[in-house]
Design a protein around this motif. Sequence first.
Motif, PDB file in Angstrom:
ATOM      1  N   HIS B 665       0.925  -1.169   0.055  1.00 51.03           N
ATOM      2  CA  HIS B 665      -0.179  -0.124  -0.067  1.00 51.03           C
ATOM      3  C   HIS B 665       0.787   1.297  -0.072  1.00 51.03           C
ATOM      4  O   HIS B 665       0.704   2.271  -0.727  1.00 51.03           O
ATOM      5  CB  HIS B 665      -0.854  -0.083   1.175  1.00 51.03           C
ATOM      6  N   LEU B 666       1.856   1.186   0.889  1.00 46.32           N
ATOM      7  CA  LEU B 666       2.831   2.387   0.801  1.00 46.32           C
ATOM      8  C   LEU B 666       3.593   2.564  -0.412  1.00 46.32           C
ATOM      9  O   LEU B 666       3.646   3.792  -0.801  1.00 46.32           O
ATOM     10  CB  LEU B 666       3.631   2.207   2.322  1.00 46.32           C
ATOM     11  N   PHE B 667       4.199   1.459  -0.887  1.00 47.67           N
ATOM     12  CA  PHE B 667       4.765   1.660  -2.220  1.00 47.67           C
ATOM     13  C   PHE B 667       3.741   2.274  -3.252  1.00 47.67           C
ATOM     14  O   PHE B 667       4.368   3.252  -4.000  1.00 47.67           O
ATOM     15  CB  PHE B 667       5.071   0.271  -2.508  1.00 47.67           C
ATOM     16  N   CYS B 668       2.675   1.502  -3.352  1.00 44.75           N
ATOM     17  CA  CYS B 668       1.795   2.348  -4.419  1.00 44.75           C
ATOM     18  C   CYS B 668       1.624   3.675  -4.165  1.00 44.75           C
ATOM     19  O   CYS B 668       1.281   4.377  -5.193  1.00 44.75           O
ATOM     20  CB  CYS B 668       0.688   1.489  -4.656  1.00 44.75           C
ATOM     21  N   LYS B 669       1.123   3.929  -2.983  1.00 47.00           N
ATOM     22  CA  LYS B 669       0.918   5.498  -2.604  1.00 47.00           C
ATOM     23  C   LYS B 669       2.012   6.312  -2.931  1.00 47.00           C
ATOM     24  O   LYS B 669       1.594   7.406  -3.665  1.00 47.00           O
ATOM     25  CB  LYS B 669       0.878   5.434  -1.047  1.00 47.00           C
ATOM     26  N   GLY B 670       3.276   6.082  -2.781  1.00 43.59           N
ATOM     27  CA  GLY B 670       4.332   6.871  -3.322  1.00 43.59           C
ATOM     28  C   GLY B 670       4.334   6.759  -4.646  1.00 43.59           C
ATOM     29  O   GLY B 670       4.819   7.918  -5.191  1.00 43.59           O
ATOM     30  N   ARG B 671       4.112   5.607  -5.370  1.00 38.91           N
ATOM     31  CA  ARG B 671       4.387   5.500  -6.596  1.00 38.91           C
ATOM     32  C   ARG B 671       3.318   6.137  -7.460  1.00 38.91           C
ATOM     33  O   ARG B 671       3.775   6.744  -8.572  1.00 38.91           O
ATOM     34  CB  ARG B 671       4.401   4.056  -6.806  1.00 38.91           C
ATOM     35  N   PHE B 672       2.067   6.346  -7.218  1.00 40.26           N
ATOM     36  CA  PHE B 672       0.993   6.648  -8.017  1.00 40.26           C
ATOM     37  C   PHE B 672       0.056   7.770  -7.406  1.00 40.26           C
ATOM     38  O   PHE B 672      -0.498   8.556  -8.077  1.00 40.26           O
ATOM     39  CB  PHE B 672       0.081   5.785  -8.207  1.00 40.26           C
ATOM     40  N   GLU B 673       0.029   7.860  -6.107  1.00 36.77           N
ATOM     41  CA  GLU B 673      -1.037   8.717  -5.612  1.00 36.77           C
ATOM     42  C   GLU B 673      -0.865  10.285  -5.919  1.00 36.77           C
ATOM     43  O   GLU B 673      -2.072  10.945  -6.302  1.00 36.77           O
ATOM     44  CB  GLU B 673      -1.291   8.642  -4.013  1.00 36.77           C
ATOM     45  N   SER B 674       0.149  10.731  -6.058  1.00 35.82           N
ATOM     46  CA  SER B 674       0.342  12.165  -6.492  1.00 35.82           C
ATOM     47  C   SER B 674      -0.171  12.562  -7.906  1.00 35.82           C
ATOM     48  O   SER B 674      -0.552  13.661  -8.188  1.00 35.82           O
ATOM     49  CB  SER B 674       1.863  12.628  -6.355  1.00 35.82           C
ATOM     50  N   ALA B 675      -0.341  11.417  -8.785  1.00 36.62           N
ATOM     51  CA  ALA B 675      -0.980  11.755  -9.965  1.00 36.62           C
ATOM     52  C   ALA B 675      -2.581  12.100  -9.911  1.00 36.62           C
ATOM     53  O   ALA B 675      -3.017  12.782 -10.761  1.00 36.62           O
ATOM     54  CB  ALA B 675      -0.687  10.499 -10.851  1.00 36.62           C
ATOM     55  N   PHE B 676      -2.986  11.607  -8.632  1.00 37.83           N
ATOM     56  CA  PHE B 676      -4.207  12.158  -8.494  1.00 37.83           C
ATOM     57  C   PHE B 676      -4.576  13.389  -7.650  1.00 37.83           C
ATOM     58  O   PHE B 676      -5.675  13.787  -7.288  1.00 37.83           O
ATOM     59  CB  PHE B 676      -5.231  10.878  -7.734  1.00 37.83           C
ATOM     60  N   LEU B 677      -3.415  13.869  -7.029  1.00 40.09           N
ATOM     61  CA  LEU B 677      -3.301  14.926  -6.332  1.00 40.09           C
ATOM     62  C   LEU B 677      -3.034  16.230  -7.016  1.00 40.09           C
ATOM     63  O   LEU B 677      -3.371  17.577  -6.757  1.00 40.09           O
ATOM     64  CB  LEU B 677      -2.833  14.820  -4.860  1.00 40.09           C
ATOM     65  N   LYS B 678      -1.907  16.038  -7.590  1.00 35.26           N
ATOM     66  CA  LYS B 678      -1.207  17.372  -8.030  1.00 35.26           C
ATOM     67  C   LYS B 678      -1.097  17.233  -9.794  1.00 35.26           C
ATOM     68  O   LYS B 678      -1.064  16.086 -10.260  1.00 35.26           O
ATOM     69  CB  LYS B 678       0.311  17.317  -7.781  1.00 35.26           C
ATOM     70  N   LEU B 679      -0.830  18.185 -10.403  1.00 33.20           N
ATOM     71  CA  LEU B 679      -0.308  18.384 -11.514  1.00 33.20           C
ATOM     72  C   LEU B 679       1.113  18.496 -11.908  1.00 33.20           C
ATOM     73  O   LEU B 679       1.459  19.472 -11.525  1.00 33.20           O
ATOM     74  CB  LEU B 679      -1.305  19.564 -12.468  1.00 33.20           C
ATOM     75  N   PRO B 680       1.656  17.460 -12.733  1.00 28.26           N
ATOM     76  CA  PRO B 680       3.132  17.898 -12.656  1.00 28.26           C
ATOM     77  C   PRO B 680       3.265  18.904 -13.770  1.00 28.26           C
ATOM     78  O   PRO B 680       2.568  19.173 -14.531  1.00 28.26           O
ATOM     79  CB  PRO B 680       3.463  16.738 -13.436  1.00 28.26           C
ATOM     80  N   LEU B 681       4.407  19.717 -13.294  1.00 28.96           N
ATOM     81  CA  LEU B 681       4.848  20.996 -14.081  1.00 28.96           C
ATOM     82  C   LEU B 681       5.058  20.623 -15.619  1.00 28.96           C
ATOM     83  O   LEU B 681       4.614  21.332 -16.349  1.00 28.96           O
ATOM     84  CB  LEU B 681       5.965  21.721 -13.410  1.00 28.96           C
ATOM     85  N   GLN B 682       5.676  19.378 -15.805  1.00 24.36           N
ATOM     86  CA  GLN B 682       6.092  19.024 -17.178  1.00 24.36           C
ATOM     87  C   GLN B 682       4.859  18.977 -18.158  1.00 24.36           C
ATOM     88  O   GLN B 682       4.845  19.543 -19.131  1.00 24.36           O
ATOM     89  CB  GLN B 682       6.705  17.671 -16.960  1.00 24.36           C
ATOM     90  N   ASP B 683       3.850  18.517 -17.408  1.00 22.44           N
ATOM     91  CA  ASP B 683       2.530  18.291 -18.006  1.00 22.44           C
ATOM     92  C   ASP B 683       1.741  19.662 -18.644  1.00 22.44           C
ATOM     93  O   ASP B 683       1.523  19.905 -19.831  1.00 22.44           O
ATOM     94  CB  ASP B 683       1.469  17.423 -17.782  1.00 22.44           C
ATOM     95  N   ALA B 684       1.943  20.756 -17.423  1.00 23.44           N
ATOM     96  CA  ALA B 684       1.537  21.846 -17.323  1.00 23.44           C
ATOM     97  C   ALA B 684       2.358  22.687 -18.675  1.00 23.44           C
ATOM     98  O   ALA B 684       1.549  23.324 -19.524  1.00 23.44           O
ATOM     99  CB  ALA B 684       1.563  22.544 -16.196  1.00 23.44           C
ATOM    100  N   VAL B 685       3.604  22.646 -18.605  1.00 21.19           N
ATOM    101  CA  VAL B 685       4.426  23.285 -19.758  1.00 21.19           C
ATOM    102  C   VAL B 685       4.075  22.656 -20.994  1.00 21.19           C
ATOM    103  O   VAL B 685       3.897  23.670 -21.929  1.00 21.19           O
ATOM    104  CB  VAL B 685       5.731  22.854 -19.461  1.00 21.19           C
ATOM    105  N   ILE B 686       3.893  21.317 -21.173  1.00 21.16           N
ATOM    106  CA  ILE B 686       3.664  21.052 -22.519  1.00 21.16           C
ATOM    107  C   ILE B 686       2.336  21.496 -23.196  1.00 21.16           C
ATOM    108  O   ILE B 686       2.272  21.992 -24.283  1.00 21.16           O
ATOM    109  CB  ILE B 686       3.578  19.294 -22.577  1.00 21.16           C
TER     110      ILE B 686
END
Lengths: 756, 756
Positions: B665-686
């Motif tokens: 659970h902790l592993f997946c949380k670190g691996r994926f959860e932020s995709a559901f909370l934050k927008l990566p700057l890289q995507d915003a720039v694109i």
Amino acid sequence: MASLQDIGVAAGINSLSALVFLLAYSILRLQPINDRIYFPKWYLKGIRANPVSSGTVRKVVNLDPRMYLRFWNWMPAALRMPEPELIDHAGLDSAVYIRIYLLGLKIFVPITALAFVVLVPVNWTNDTLAKLKDVTFNDIDKLSISNVPPRSSRFWVHIGMAYIFSFWTWYKLYKEYQIVATMRLQFLASESRRPDQYTVLVKNVPVDPDESVSEHVDHFFCVNHSDHYLTHQVVYNANRLATLVENKKSLHNWLTYYQNKYERNPSKKPAVKTGFWGLWGQRVDAIAYYTAEIDKLSEEEVAEREKVISDPKAVIPAAFVSFKSRWGAAVCAQTQQSRNPTTWLTEWAPEPRDVYWRNLAIPYVELSVRRLLMAVALFFLVFFFMLPIAIVQSFANIEGIEKVLPFLKPVIEANTIKSFIQGFLPGIALKIFLIILPTILMIMSKIEGYTSLSSLERMSASKYHKFILVNVFLGSIVTGTALQQLHQFLHQAPAEIPKTIGVSIPMKATFFISYVMVDGWSGIAAEILRLVPFVIFHLKNTFLVKTEKDREEAMDPGSLAFSITEPRLQLYFLLGLVYAPVSPILLPFIIVFFAFAYVVFRHQIINVYDQKYESGASFWPDVHRRILIGQVISQLLLLGLLSTKEAARTTPFLIALPLLTIWFHLFCKGRFESAFLKLPLQDAVIKDTLERATEPDLNLQVYLEDAYIHPVFKGGDYQRPVIDEESDPIIVATKRNSRMGSKNGSSQSSQKLFLR
Amino acid sequence: MASLQDIGVAAGINSLSALVFLLAYSILRLQPINDRIYFPKWYLKGIRANPVSSGTVRKVVNLDPRMYLRFWNWMPAALRMPEPELIDHAGLDSAVYIRIYLLGLKIFVPITALAFVVLVPVNWTNDTLAKLKDVTFNDIDKLSISNVPPRSSRFWVHIGMAYIFSFWTWYKLYKEYQIVATMRLQFLASESRRPDQYTVLVKNVPVDPDESVSEHVDHFFCVNHSDHYLTHQVVYNANRLATLVENKKSLHNWLTYYQNKYERNPSKKPAVKTGFWGLWGQRVDAIAYYTAEIDKLSEEEVAEREKVISDPKAVIPAAFVSFKSRWGAAVCAQTQQSRNPTTWLTEWAPEPRDVYWRNLAIPYVELSVRRLLMAVALFFLVFFFMLPIAIVQSFANIEGIEKVLPFLKPVIEANTIKSFIQGFLPGIALKIFLIILPTILMIMSKIEGYTSLSSLERMSASKYHKFILVNVFLGSIVTGTALQQLHQFLHQAPAEIPKTIGVSIPMKATFFISYVMVDGWSGIAAEILRLVPFVIFHLKNTFLVKTEKDREEAMDPGSLAFSITEPRLQLYFLLGLVYAPVSPILLPFIIVFFAFAYVVFRHQIINVYDQKYESGASFWPDVHRRILIGQVISQLLLLGLLSTKEAARTTPFLIALPLLTIWFHLFCKGRFESAFLKLPLQDAVIKDTLERATEPDLNLQVYLEDAYIHPVFKGGDYQRPVIDEESDPIIVATKRNSRMGSKNGSSQSSQKLFLR
């Protein structure tokens, strides 16, 4: 159980031993030869270069009788320095650290007063214990809650007091959190320019087959932080080089030692054996041998240095990325950069001294596996640490030794030696374990992969706190090893556990009183005497020191060792909170501890300690949380204790307390914690604007150039590998693109060219 | 206990009832008059405006026999639409939601196959139950782990299977998380321009005595996001206005009703009483009365509208702040703005439809008190909900009613009514409670102060999940109410709890099989029939509809009701995971449920549901976490069950499983959860770069102007209060300052003026 008189005697003895330590200190510190042991901070600050010169002060021994008469004056002197000056002198970490002791006083002095005015009479004016014929009791027990008969309505007083104590503690904790948060923000705001203000540590840079790490970082930040990115520094894997430098330094020490020996006694050339640890092998001339060895190492070092700088594989996938403004750095540190949240991880760069270089390149999967393993290891360490020690102890008895080393039999069988082995050996394994425990915990934290010394210390402290909680606090109350406790707790109803422990609490009051006196009072007095650094300095001074510079290096100011002292001191908060409503007699001892420790540590941070890094009191949330953990424990134990007193009517009123404590924790976390994790953009803008107004011509690029290079390169012949960026077609294209993209005009682009 | 044959019969009955529902649906859906009930989505999309026209189709009843022959074809039709088209058609939330059922199939089909091939023979080829004389058992029990003798080495097979099942589940969960995260990022990346991409919701704007909220927000962001800030919209407290608009609409409905009535029967003027609920009072002409009432309300509404816009006190301390680029918004949403972390709180703005307007202005302290209270309330609701129901039940018996309403005595004493009351009333209180429970939980979430509908649904779902876990799952296994369970668990050793529950698990298999059939199979079949919307639409269609627009409004497409369906469906995951190693016979029933539900819900989201908002599958981390909670429960219960089988040698091997699950659970949380909370700057720039290249002349200011106004102002006569910003000396000064500060040239400043 001890009577009041016994406690008085024990207090007398411990006060006396503390007094002896203090006296010894007062005399030793006046000797100029010890000046560098007891006042190293002033030397490091460059304020003092020689022992204080006064008319009658000689070089080695101080014979001025007037100074001995004033030997107490270090105490008021320690208290005299005002706090802002203290922060300036010793850093915020130290200044806030001693506030923990002050907080202990602020919390416990009013609680003690109230407990003695209200609770002691309530407990004393009963005769429950006197009625019980088969129980031996004493005056201390008469002061405790044990003396109140079951089903008494007097328990309302205890419950009321528990609420008052809790509210008072929350009030003080809230105030203190607020003060420390403000101090931290003011400290950060008033700091002069430092490289870490502009810099972000980027970890887990993904591998790009076509580009070097440096180019990849450059391109990524040129695109994604086009207006703010300034420069970056890659991190070299210089672990082998660091080892070489270390070895060379040790050889240098030996060379100096033999040179000194030769100078003092020129008739005999010192010799050394070349084998293992100088125990066997060919006998050669020591000075020539070490000179040759050093030359060899120097060559190796030069080769390794060359290799690290030129080999692209020596660059690890992490970098220190600097920005044109604090705003840009704050933004980058707080945002997510990439789709894959395990790459391009950004965080505030620790200050250069604080970086733990070996952990900068651990991939995400490995990191989470490491943390899992260390969590399991910590669990076993806390609950099963007695097992290996018991095994060692079973070998370390007389039969065991005789079996393994039969030729020692006649020696061991001698009476005095036999009794020594039987009395001393079983305990020594445990003692050794307890001494190396903080080191073990630090190694575990390093394996967990934290990247700064401050976070390593914080994580070690957290582990040590758990160990002390289970093995010192619970272990002293509940008999049996932690392993047996664990078994018991698993096979006991959750509602029974606080009862089992709670009932034992009042009975253990005298034990903890002597613990406070031995570990607290005498321990603190020993701290100020600094016996270990005292011995080491004099050894070094005798054998290794040739020049003033050597003497400078022989000085060991030490530092606060947050990872060890803080968890230990949390035990006193816990004891105070647990015993306040139960046996208030313990409280004065804890107050004495806090007051004494406050004075001593204030003196030490002014005169002795030299902190290795400055984290801006980032440990405060941990301190706050642990005091609250202690509070929840104390509330649950009181609940358990009262429920055995058949006070069914009164006990349910206590259930709200732990819930409120947890809520208070969450409240404070939301209210203050981010001040310790993030830099608000508002503050960044204020500092940026100020700087631009006062120093419009600042060349940040130059300022930041070598801020984050591995310490082994510092001051050496390190040459930055030159990458002609403007000729790299990709970078130029990216930059042009981002420049157009952000709709900046031509004047800015020339600005950019100038800045880069 | 039921035999295999009994289960077969029950399955037959339930399949039959499901079949009846499906048949009824297949017939009803072909009637053109029901077209708006069963295909509202197409009307809302504007693709369909009238019932499908075919040669023989009449207006009300479909008499084409060929169409009845093809009545099954909705099922393949539901499966035919490819996923990308589905996302386009129904949104990502719906498309990902039905993937949960698919995930159930992916996890349980291989597990079932393996369990039947390996575990069933292992269990069946024992005779433990046959040997026990005093126990009645049946074929189902012979298939379960109960049939394996204690201390058997066959338990190794069960443990091995538990590991294989766990690893398979983790693998599938990991894959699914990865797929959903990618789908979400692709969805966000491919979305067309939406206001929320540029906008941040700012809450807790501190009060400034000298400035209005609007000015304060403007100054703050001009200074702290000088290069990126574009504009902002304040939020008006329009709660009273919204109520007025609501009331007016209801009066309009009545007016239409009476107008219709009058038109159909012009001989009689409809009349109405003016008193409470039309029950008493003066009798007046209905049409005139409602027209006058509506006029009165309209006037009030205009006055209130005026007041809200002009009164500065109607502006609440929150605002929607928009930026010039997605990068600027992403940065602001992810960073801390102010020293005080409880003011200037920023988060991504929910899309305009998703905003829950009433909760935008709750101060920090109040918010944390509210959450504390709701946490306590939830605890009582989960464990003590039986108490008030028992009280109601004690009144709702014959004696109680006779006491309160003695004049009803002769009626009640009649035999048929008496038996009805005795049999039906006690149950009805519980039924009513269970029906309104989701509403209660939603109200609790609203009190907790979440600001978007999607987060409200997620929080309600989390509460409902806890309720189901304790009261349906544990409540069915352990006898007694939740309150009794709680008492038992508190007074039982932690190690005993999994044993107590684990032992009952195999015995409850038949109960849960019938639960799956009744609640799962028939429940899903009832879902597709849409009985409640069916009745309501026909009532409205008869009495209220005059124009096509009215008919449009009478349509109730409904939506997925994530907060209710998701926690219920989690129960099936839990049952599957718990019974897989114990009684595999349950698994086929669960697979049928998942398959059937998948087809039905796919059909419903294509043809019926109209989601109220689009959150981009932000619920997935919750779904993932809850499945893992189910897994930990299943592993602990297996551990408890095996430890009662005296399999001391084998049981310890299971301890690692729950630990590994938590780590996963902790592993997946670190691996994926932020995709559901934050927008990566890289995507915003694109996205920013793309937009600048394709639409260089876009005027964002105009585009965003009215995006975030309260829905009651939408389409109305709302006039933005004009603030002449360029004449406000402070703003101009600040802007000039920040412009100079950021060292931007003149061309950019002109750009800026143009953009604003």
